[in-house]
Design a protein around this motif. Structure first.
Motif, PDB file in Angstrom:
ATOM      1  N   PRO A 179      -3.251 -14.450  17.640  1.00 45.64           N
ATOM      2  CA  PRO A 179      -2.927 -13.822  16.348  1.00 45.64           C
ATOM      3  C   PRO A 179      -3.224 -14.764  15.178  1.00 45.64           C
ATOM      4  N   VAL A 180      -4.366 -14.594  14.552  1.00 43.81           N
ATOM      5  CA  VAL A 180      -4.785 -15.496  13.477  1.00 43.81           C
ATOM      6  C   VAL A 180      -4.590 -14.894  12.091  1.00 43.81           C
ATOM      7  N   GLU A 181      -4.145 -13.650  12.011  1.00 45.11           N
ATOM      8  CA  GLU A 181      -3.961 -13.004  10.716  1.00 45.11           C
ATOM      9  C   GLU A 181      -2.961 -13.775   9.864  1.00 45.11           C
ATOM     10  N   GLY A 182      -3.329 -14.009   8.610  1.00 42.94           N
ATOM     11  CA  GLY A 182      -2.429 -14.666   7.675  1.00 42.94           C
ATOM     12  C   GLY A 182      -2.456 -16.181   7.724  1.00 42.94           C
ATOM     13  N   LEU A 183      -3.203 -16.765   8.660  1.00 41.94           N
ATOM     14  CA  LEU A 183      -3.288 -18.219   8.742  1.00 41.94           C
ATOM     15  C   LEU A 183      -4.290 -18.748   7.712  1.00 41.94           C
ATOM     16  N   ASP A 184      -4.010 -19.920   7.180  1.00 40.91           N
ATOM     17  CA  ASP A 184      -4.804 -20.494   6.094  1.00 40.91           C
ATOM     18  C   ASP A 184      -5.886 -21.411   6.641  1.00 40.91           C
ATOM     19  N   TYR A 185      -7.062 -20.859   6.901  1.00 44.54           N
ATOM     20  CA  TYR A 185      -8.206 -21.642   7.378  1.00 44.54           C
ATOM     21  C   TYR A 185      -9.438 -21.223   6.588  1.00 44.54           C
ATOM     22  N   ASP A 186     -10.503 -22.025   6.688  1.00 48.16           N
ATOM     23  CA  ASP A 186     -11.754 -21.704   6.012  1.00 48.16           C
ATOM     24  C   ASP A 186     -12.770 -21.066   6.949  1.00 48.16           C
ATOM     25  N   GLU A 187     -12.789 -21.511   8.198  1.00 51.53           N
ATOM     26  CA  GLU A 187     -13.698 -20.954   9.188  1.00 51.53           C
ATOM     27  C   GLU A 187     -12.924 -20.740  10.491  1.00 51.53           C
ATOM     28  N   LEU A 188     -13.352 -19.720  11.228  1.00 58.35           N
ATOM     29  CA  LEU A 188     -12.672 -19.370  12.473  1.00 58.35           C
ATOM     30  C   LEU A 188     -13.664 -19.376  13.623  1.00 58.35           C
ATOM     31  N   VAL A 189     -13.292 -20.030  14.712  1.00 60.99           N
ATOM     32  CA  VAL A 189     -14.070 -20.019  15.945  1.00 60.99           C
ATOM     33  C   VAL A 189     -13.180 -19.438  17.039  1.00 60.99           C
TER      34      VAL A 189
END
Length: 333
Positions: free
Chosen positions: A54-64
């Motif tokens: 569950p990555v929704e709402g997390l503060d990142y710039d790029e997702l792998v």
């Protein structure tokens, strides 16, 4: 010259929510990401986790999003049950994130550890001299001293570098993680009723040893050990030289790293009996002076170093005797 934050990418690797075989502090990954924004404003955050997390709402710039390779088998118990570890999971989420980095410098950070300062930048730039042997990287990489052991089970060990945190040139950090996944140990029916693992009947190499050695063997295939306590004066020299010439080792508070509750507070990894087994920053500086810069003046809390040295003199001899006894029984069967 101090490294600019815009030249840094932080690869936050691992699950963002607890898995069935890995407990996590509630909300720890949110804390990790906030700590990066606080201490490295302007840096790029690459979250490298698993498909379905569950990555929704997390503060990142790029997702792998990685396919989970699952745990790997490194041992079979006497009853034939496999013992599984997450080495391959760490390799996959780390290297796949690092390969997306476009900045000059990169950090590998577990998704359940966090930053407390940016002191690792000063450390990475603070030791410019290099020795002639076992110089595998262009610059040094900063690592945490937790589990960077000089002793295990009361006996000396080598090539036991922590895998929690790496910071350095992107090409160097990639080089330390770009190696094949570990193959599952194959069960041998002819050995049913006894443990099966590398190094038997001695203790098998620790996971941290296996990961660090896999990195070093990309540069020198002759470097290796047979079991956890495989030790000689020459192995010690090579191990120390590799630490001195390629790494900067420091306690979490020295490099600016916060550990999750599993490794902090009153937990076993943070108790005196464990702390005295680790390679401390002042101890690493002694290696730097021996192998790289004979004119280096050791910096830091010498009083704390004397305390650690005194505790080692007091506590390690009985641990050594106990460890020798346990090892003798294990080898004799």
């Amino acid at each position: 010259m101090m490294i600019d934050n815009t030249d840094i990418s932080v690869v936050v690797q691992g699950p963002v929510q607890a898995l069935a075989d890995r407990a996590m502090d509630e909300g720890i990954t949110v804390r990790v990401l906030k700590s990066i924004r606080q201490h490295l404003p302007g840096a790029t955050i690459i979250l490298s986790t698993w498909e379905g997390q569950p990555v929704e709402g997390l503060d990142y710039d790029e997702l792998v999003l990685n396919q989970d390779p699952g745990p790997n088998i490194n041992r079979y118990k006497a009853d034939g049950q496999p013992d599984k570890v997450n080495n391959n999971r760490q390799i996959v989420s780390t290297i796949n994130g690092l390969k997306q980095v476009k900045t000059k410098y990169a950090m590998k950070l577990r998704s359940d550890n966090f930053l407390t300062s940016d002191n690792f930048k000063r450390l990475q730039q603070g030791f410019p001299k290099r020795g002639e042997q076992y110089r595998f990287l262009k610059e040094r990489v900063v690592v945490n001293n937790t589990f960077t052991r000089e002793y295990a089970k009361g006996l000396p060990v080598v090539f036991h570098a922590c895998d929690f945190f790496y910071f350095g040139l992107t090409e160097d950090v990639i080089a330390l993680w770009d190696f094949p996944l570990f193959q599952d140990l194959v069960y041998d029916p002819s050995k049913a009723g006894i443990e099966q693992h590398d190094g038997y009947p001695y203790y098998m190499p620790d996971c941290t040893q296996r990961l660090w050695l896999a990195a070093l063997q990309q540069f020198d295939s002759s470097i290796g050990i047979k079991h956890l306590h495989d030790y000689s004066s020459e192995l010690r020299r090579v191990s120390d030289y590799c630490y001195a010439n390629n790494l900067v080792v420091g306690e979490p508070e020295v490099i600016g790293l916060g550990l999750n509750t599993k490794f902090s507070g009153n937990e076993r990894a943070n108790r005196t009996g464990s702390l005295i087994t680790y390679l401390h920053h002042l101890g690493w500086q002694r290696l730097y002076r021996r192998y790289c810069d004979p004119n280096w003046k050791i910096q830091g809390d010498l009083q704390d170093w004397l305390r650690i040295t005194s505790l080692r003199a007091l506590l390690l001899p009985p641990k050594w005797l106990e460890g020798r006894g346990r090892l003798f029984k294990k080898v004799r069967g």
